[in-house]
Motif scaffolding. Sequence first.
Motif, PDB file in Angstrom:
ATOM      1  N   LEU A 180     112.620 131.517 -18.474  1.00  0.00           N
ATOM      2  CA  LEU A 180     111.689 132.628 -18.296  1.00  0.00           C
ATOM      3  C   LEU A 180     110.677 132.328 -17.189  1.00  0.00           C
ATOM      4  O   LEU A 180     110.296 133.228 -16.425  1.00  0.00           O
ATOM      5  N   LYS A 181     110.263 131.079 -17.087  1.00  0.00           N
ATOM      6  CA  LYS A 181     109.301 130.702 -16.051  1.00  0.00           C
ATOM      7  C   LYS A 181     109.873 130.971 -14.664  1.00  0.00           C
ATOM      8  O   LYS A 181     109.183 131.480 -13.765  1.00  0.00           O
ATOM      9  N   ARG A 182     111.153 130.660 -14.484  1.00  0.00           N
ATOM     10  CA  ARG A 182     111.804 130.886 -13.193  1.00  0.00           C
ATOM     11  C   ARG A 182     111.886 132.373 -12.855  1.00  0.00           C
ATOM     12  O   ARG A 182     111.964 132.746 -11.688  1.00  0.00           O
ATOM     13  N   ARG A 183     111.882 133.219 -13.901  1.00  0.00           N
ATOM     14  CA  ARG A 183     111.949 134.670 -13.686  1.00  0.00           C
ATOM     15  C   ARG A 183     110.561 135.297 -13.630  1.00  0.00           C
ATOM     16  O   ARG A 183     110.427 136.516 -13.513  1.00  0.00           O
ATOM     17  N   GLY A 184     109.516 134.481 -13.740  1.00  0.00           N
ATOM     18  CA  GLY A 184     108.160 135.002 -13.620  1.00  0.00           C
ATOM     19  C   GLY A 184     107.499 135.361 -14.941  1.00  0.00           C
ATOM     20  O   GLY A 184     106.570 136.176 -14.973  1.00  0.00           O
ATOM     21  N   TYR A 185     107.957 134.743 -16.048  1.00  0.00           N
ATOM     22  CA  TYR A 185     107.385 135.018 -17.365  1.00  0.00           C
ATOM     23  C   TYR A 185     106.877 133.725 -17.985  1.00  0.00           C
ATOM     24  O   TYR A 185     107.556 132.689 -17.957  1.00  0.00           O
ATOM     25  N   ILE A 186     105.685 133.773 -18.556  1.00  0.00           N
ATOM     26  CA  ILE A 186     105.140 132.630 -19.276  1.00  0.00           C
ATOM     27  C   ILE A 186     105.345 132.889 -20.766  1.00  0.00           C
ATOM     28  O   ILE A 186     104.753 133.813 -21.347  1.00  0.00           O
ATOM     29  N   MET A 187     106.210 132.098 -21.395  1.00  0.00           N
ATOM     30  CA  MET A 187     106.609 132.348 -22.776  1.00  0.00           C
ATOM     31  C   MET A 187     105.452 132.121 -23.739  1.00  0.00           C
ATOM     32  O   MET A 187     104.682 131.166 -23.600  1.00  0.00           O
ATOM     33  N   GLY A 188     105.342 133.003 -24.726  1.00  0.00           N
ATOM     34  CA  GLY A 188     104.298 132.908 -25.730  1.00  0.00           C
ATOM     35  C   GLY A 188     104.853 132.607 -27.106  1.00  0.00           C
ATOM     36  O   GLY A 188     105.745 131.773 -27.263  1.00  0.00           O
ATOM     37  N   ILE A 189     104.359 133.337 -28.094  1.00  0.00           N
ATOM     38  CA  ILE A 189     104.686 133.031 -29.495  1.00  0.00           C
ATOM     39  C   ILE A 189     106.020 133.644 -29.908  1.00  0.00           C
ATOM     40  O   ILE A 189     106.566 134.530 -29.245  1.00  0.00           O
ATOM     41  N   ASN A 190     106.528 133.156 -31.025  1.00  0.00           N
ATOM     42  CA  ASN A 190     107.759 133.694 -31.610  1.00  0.00           C
ATOM     43  C   ASN A 190     107.423 134.957 -32.408  1.00  0.00           C
ATOM     44  O   ASN A 190     106.539 134.946 -33.261  1.00  0.00           O
ATOM     45  N   VAL A 195     113.110 136.913 -30.777  1.00  0.00           N
ATOM     46  CA  VAL A 195     112.227 137.672 -29.895  1.00  0.00           C
ATOM     47  C   VAL A 195     110.967 136.859 -29.664  1.00  0.00           C
ATOM     48  O   VAL A 195     110.330 136.388 -30.607  1.00  0.00           O
ATOM     49  N   LYS A 196     110.623 136.683 -28.392  1.00  0.00           N
ATOM     50  CA  LYS A 196     109.426 135.950 -27.991  1.00  0.00           C
ATOM     51  C   LYS A 196     108.483 136.892 -27.250  1.00  0.00           C
ATOM     52  O   LYS A 196     108.914 137.832 -26.580  1.00  0.00           O
ATOM     53  N   SER A 197     107.202 136.619 -27.365  1.00  0.00           N
ATOM     54  CA  SER A 197     106.256 137.289 -26.478  1.00  0.00           C
ATOM     55  C   SER A 197     106.197 136.493 -25.174  1.00  0.00           C
ATOM     56  O   SER A 197     106.511 135.299 -25.152  1.00  0.00           O
ATOM     57  N   ALA A 198     105.830 137.160 -24.102  1.00  0.00           N
ATOM     58  CA  ALA A 198     105.705 136.481 -22.810  1.00  0.00           C
ATOM     59  C   ALA A 198     104.749 137.276 -21.933  1.00  0.00           C
ATOM     60  O   ALA A 198     104.593 138.492 -22.093  1.00  0.00           O
ATOM     61  N   TYR A 199     104.131 136.574 -20.998  1.00  0.00           N
ATOM     62  CA  TYR A 199     103.263 137.232 -20.024  1.00  0.00           C
ATOM     63  C   TYR A 199     104.024 137.373 -18.717  1.00  0.00           C
ATOM     64  O   TYR A 199     104.566 136.397 -18.183  1.00  0.00           O
ATOM     65  N   SER A 200     104.098 138.603 -18.219  1.00  0.00           N
ATOM     66  CA  SER A 200     104.794 138.861 -16.965  1.00  0.00           C
ATOM     67  C   SER A 200     103.825 138.714 -15.804  1.00  0.00           C
ATOM     68  O   SER A 200     102.846 139.461 -15.701  1.00  0.00           O
ATOM     69  N   GLU A 201     104.111 137.759 -14.936  1.00  0.00           N
ATOM     70  CA  GLU A 201     103.253 137.553 -13.764  1.00  0.00           C
ATOM     71  C   GLU A 201     103.372 138.715 -12.782  1.00  0.00           C
ATOM     72  O   GLU A 201     102.431 138.994 -12.033  1.00  0.00           O
ATOM     73  N   ARG A 202     104.506 139.405 -12.802  1.00  0.00           N
ATOM     74  CA  ARG A 202     104.687 140.553 -11.919  1.00  0.00           C
ATOM     75  C   ARG A 202     103.996 141.790 -12.458  1.00  0.00           C
ATOM     76  O   ARG A 202     103.293 142.503 -11.745  1.00  0.00           O
TER      77      ARG A 202
END
Length: 369
Positions: free
Chosen positions: A7-17, A26-33
Amino acid sequence: MDDAAVLKRRGYIMGINLGEGSYAKVKSAYSERLKFNVAVKIIDRKKAPTDFLEKFLPREIEILAMLNHRSIVKTYEIFETSDGKVYIVMELGVQGDLLEFIKTRGALQEDDARKKFHQLSSAIKYCHDLDVVHRDLKCENLLLDKDFNIKLSDFGFSKRCLRDESGRLILSKTFCGSAAYAAPEVLQGIPYQPKVYDIWSLGVILYIMVCGSMPYDDSNIKKMLRIQKEHRVNFPRSKHLTGECKDLIYRMLQPDVNRRLHIDEILSHCWVQPKARGLSSAAIKEGESSRSIDPQWTPEPGSDKKSATKLEPREEARAEARHETRPETKPEEDTVQVARQSETLGFSSEQMIRESEEGPPQQPPETHT
């Protein structure tokens, strides 16, 4: 490479389950884009059953890619890695799902229910107009955004309707979804019209919205089917529902598939239209019933009364139900899911007998406004 690195390589910082099943999580993630949080559904092909990989997953991906509606969870990106993992990046329901909302706050007032139900019905009309059916409509699959607007999610059982040479929709033959929300024809294994199946589930959802309980005690499918086929719908007296609301629910929970409402009829119904509600709220008088209350609402002797309708936390089961795409099942294989669903909402069975009044509304059922 682990999920966080992918996910980091795709621009997402993975969060909680957010949820996990046997072959999906299913994970939460922050989209840098996008600059906001998203949900990422991660499916492991190596752990998934064959029928899911060959039938359900391709359908879900195809349908998610084509949907674009304000009341349907947005899909931002779908990609797959070489090790057989599929990542579906979606809109995050930041306020949770409708089931949790009702369990926490109780039944909705009709004005709030009307707004949310109109959003849901608009999403279903959009799908049906595209010949897409959901087939797993339930409160767990209705997410809420920051403003508590409905966002329809989980298209794991969805499909494109096929038509014959004359243009008529071809019937479906496979049971899918949750028994508590399934139409009688589906529970009986009768070939069914999938759009009409969705309408029954909408009726169950609206009942739950305004009553805070399930319309039928689903702990015994045979008894539930008998009540459904007799077109019995019991409403809690304590909720003081308007006649228009009861009328709409009653017409959606119509066992005769040829008389059940279509989505356009739902959207034009007087209760859904905020400025044109015509039926008197006294259409069903308090305490009045067209039939006696069905004795099958009573729990079986010696049974645990809590298992019928009492709200209980079911974190692990609920996470799997909400986030994992499941293969279709036959009714007799659904006993675990039925037992779990019957415990999610509402009054005890004794309360349902004591505090219910039964439809149909006294307004003629075939009249639409």
